[in-house]
Design an enzyme around this catalytic site. Structure first.
Site, PDB file in Angstrom:
ATOM      1  N   PHE A 122       0.860  -1.132   0.006  1.00 29.58           N
ATOM      2  CA  PHE A 122       0.021   0.056  -0.059  1.00 29.58           C
ATOM      3  C   PHE A 122       0.823   1.273  -0.047  1.00 29.58           C
ATOM      4  CE2 PHE A 122      -2.382   3.431   1.519  1.00 29.58           C
ATOM      5  CZ  PHE A 122      -3.594   3.360   0.912  1.00 29.58           C
ATOM      6  N   ASP A 206       9.424   2.389   1.365  1.00 28.37           N
ATOM      7  CA  ASP A 206       8.417   3.256   1.895  1.00 28.37           C
ATOM      8  C   ASP A 206       8.152   3.131   3.382  1.00 28.37           C
ATOM      9  OD1 ASP A 206       5.880   4.113   2.812  1.00 28.37           O
ATOM     10  OD2 ASP A 206       4.704   3.529   0.973  1.00 28.37           O
ATOM     11  N   LYS A 235       2.913   9.906   8.237  1.00 24.67           N
ATOM     12  CA  LYS A 235       2.520   9.600   9.658  1.00 24.67           C
ATOM     13  C   LYS A 235       3.195   9.789  10.876  1.00 24.67           C
ATOM     14  CE  LYS A 235       0.139   5.234   7.454  1.00 24.67           C
ATOM     15  NZ  LYS A 235      -1.123   5.397   7.943  1.00 24.67           N
TER      16      LYS A 235
HETATM   17  C1  LIG Z   1       3.252   2.061   3.764  1.00 25.13           C
HETATM   18  C2  LIG Z   1       2.223   3.437   3.322  1.00 25.13           C
HETATM   19  N1  LIG Z   1       2.663   4.155   2.501  1.00 25.13           N
HETATM   20  C3  LIG Z   1       1.864   5.310   1.833  1.00 25.13           C
HETATM   21  C4  LIG Z   1       0.627   5.517   2.721  1.00 25.13           C
HETATM   22  C5  LIG Z   1      -0.250   6.720   2.290  1.00 25.13           C
HETATM   23  O1  LIG Z   1      -0.030   7.633   3.263  1.00 25.13           O
HETATM   24  P1  LIG Z   1      -1.169   9.095   3.396  1.00 25.13           P
HETATM   25  O2  LIG Z   1      -2.363   8.325   3.530  1.00 25.13           O
HETATM   26  O3  LIG Z   1      -0.525   9.797   4.349  1.00 25.13           O
HETATM   27  O4  LIG Z   1      -1.252   9.485   1.938  1.00 25.13           O
HETATM   28  C6  LIG Z   1       0.319   4.582   3.791  1.00 25.13           C
HETATM   29  C7  LIG Z   1      -1.003   5.061   4.619  1.00 25.13           C
HETATM   30  O5  LIG Z   1      -1.620   3.948   5.206  1.00 25.13           O
HETATM   31  C8  LIG Z   1       1.060   3.640   4.082  1.00 25.13           C
HETATM   32  O6  LIG Z   1       0.699   2.816   5.184  1.00 25.13           O
END
Ligand SMILES: Cc1ncc(COP(=O)(O)O)c(C=O)c1O
Length: 374
Positions: A122, A206, A235
């Site tokens: 994700f 990520d 986050k």
């Molecule tokens: C691993 C990861 N990358 C990216 C995102 C996307 O982040 P945002 O919701 O701040 O756009 C999330 C959100 O849950 C995530 O868990």
């Protein structure tokens, strides 16, 4: 009913205040928070150091744009680089936006190159990040997506087979978060590093969910010894305040030139003051070692619960698979036991408590859950 767009199935609870691991709803009822606003409030709700940094900065200067420097932004970039492989930082406002920046960076470094991503990953909801998120239910309604993404199984052999001269980058989470806490073996990280090195592709981690101490080290990839070319953060970075970042290592640090990318609010003094304060709290070996110990306590505890058939954990990022309707358990945990957790799938529950949680709160959460699963 409300005037909000219909994008979330919200629970009938309105939170009004919070402190540490405790949330209080609009009727004054207390809840034990084991979700942290989905891995955001790693410092706990309203950590006094973060609150006073925001209050102080809000009274001094809130926004100036990226046409100028501001001290909290410069300091945060330096600190993130000092505590990582980084040489340059691009700031933004969210995880998806950090991944968008990463995608543009690796494409510019290798024009027209493909990006290898993992099934179950994700990376966010914007078009680039969504295109990097190979999940049929999330992608299908929004086709056509951005071309050039190659989804593969998250294992070492698949990575070795997929990465070739056409590859611009491998983008991966060290622990797959949204699909239910799947820590990737170090071998997968190493295989990705080697495969990228062979063809001159970039390795991007990520760490939007895994970063800022969540897994017991400041960055989840640290114990593997594998060094990426870039990593994305958001986050937990702002201690509850929205901010994202792309940390860029030496190989790609000179790829972006003025005009290539930008974002109006990015690197604002208020967000960066909050993040500097969150780093003060979380970049602390005593706290990180407690995250590892308390993570073990939580993982051991959930293993003993009835109807639990699998436990996956890294630090205070824990998931269980249960012989029960997980979304229903999460709903009842909230409404009947005042315990905030979430379900990432029909059988999977996830625990992401604030990193300032203590032993008694972990035992309390386990007790509340035991009665529901019995
Ligand atoms: C691993 C990861 N990358 C990216 C995102 C996307 O982040 P945002 O919701 O701040 O756009 C999330 C959100 O849950 C995530 O868990």
């Amino acid at each position: 009913m409300s005037a909000l767009a219909n994008t979330y199935a919200r629970f009938p609870v309105e939170f009004a205040s919070g402190s540490g691991c405790v949330l209080v709803d609009s009727e004054g009822v207390e809840y034990l928070d084991f979700l942290s606003g989905v891995a955001v409030c790693n410092t706990g709700h309203c950590h006094p150091h973060v609150v006073s940094a925001i209050q102080e900065q809000a009274g001094r200067l809130m926004h100036v744009s990226n046409l100028y420097f501001n001290a909290p932004m410069v300091r945060l970039a330096e600190r993130l680089c000092e505590r990582s492989f980084g040489e340059a930082v691009f700031f933004c406002n969210s995880g998806a936006e950090a991944n968008e920046a990463a995608l543009k960076l690796v494409r510019k470094a290798k024009p027209r190159g493909d990006i290898v991503v993992f099934h179950g990953a994700f990376h966010g909801r914007t078009y680039g990040a969504l295109s990097a998120t190979p999940q049929e239910s999330k992608q299908a309604p929004f086709a056509p997506l951005v071309p050039g993404f190659r989804p593969i199984a998250p294992d070492a052999d698949a990575v070795r087979a997929a990465v070739d001269e056409q590859t611009a980058a491998v983008l991966m989470e060290p622990v797959l978060g949204e699909s239910g806490v799947h820590p990737l073996p170090d071998e997968v990280l190493r295989a990705a590093r080697e495969a990228c090195d062979e063809v001159g592709a970039a390795l991007v981690f990520d760490e939007v969910q895994t970063g800022m101490g969540r897994t017991g080290t400041l960055w989840a990839h640290e114990p593997s010894g594998v060094v990426p070319d870039a990593m994305t953060l958001a986050k937990g970075l702002g201690g509850g305040f929205p901010i994202g970042a792309l940390v860029i290592g030496p190989r790609l640090a000179d790829v972006f030139a003025p005009g290539d990318h930008g974002s109006t609010f990015a690197g604002g003094p208020l967000a960066c003051a909050a993040a500097n304060a969150a780093l003060d709290v979380l970049d602390d070996e005593a706290l990180l070692s407690r995250v590892r110990d308390l993570g073990e306590r939580l993982a051991e505890g959930v293993r003993e619960l009835p109807r639990v058939y699998q436990v996956r954990a890294r630090g205070l990022m824990v998931a269980i698979d249960v012989e029960a309707d997980a979304p229903d358990v999460a709903r009842r945990a909230l409404l009947e036991r005042r315990l905030v957790i979430n379900a990432t799938g029909p059988r999977t529950l996830r625990f992401l408590p604030p990193l300032v949680v203590d032993e008694a709160q972990i035992d309390d959460a386990l007790g509340r859950l035991r009665t529901l699963l019995a």
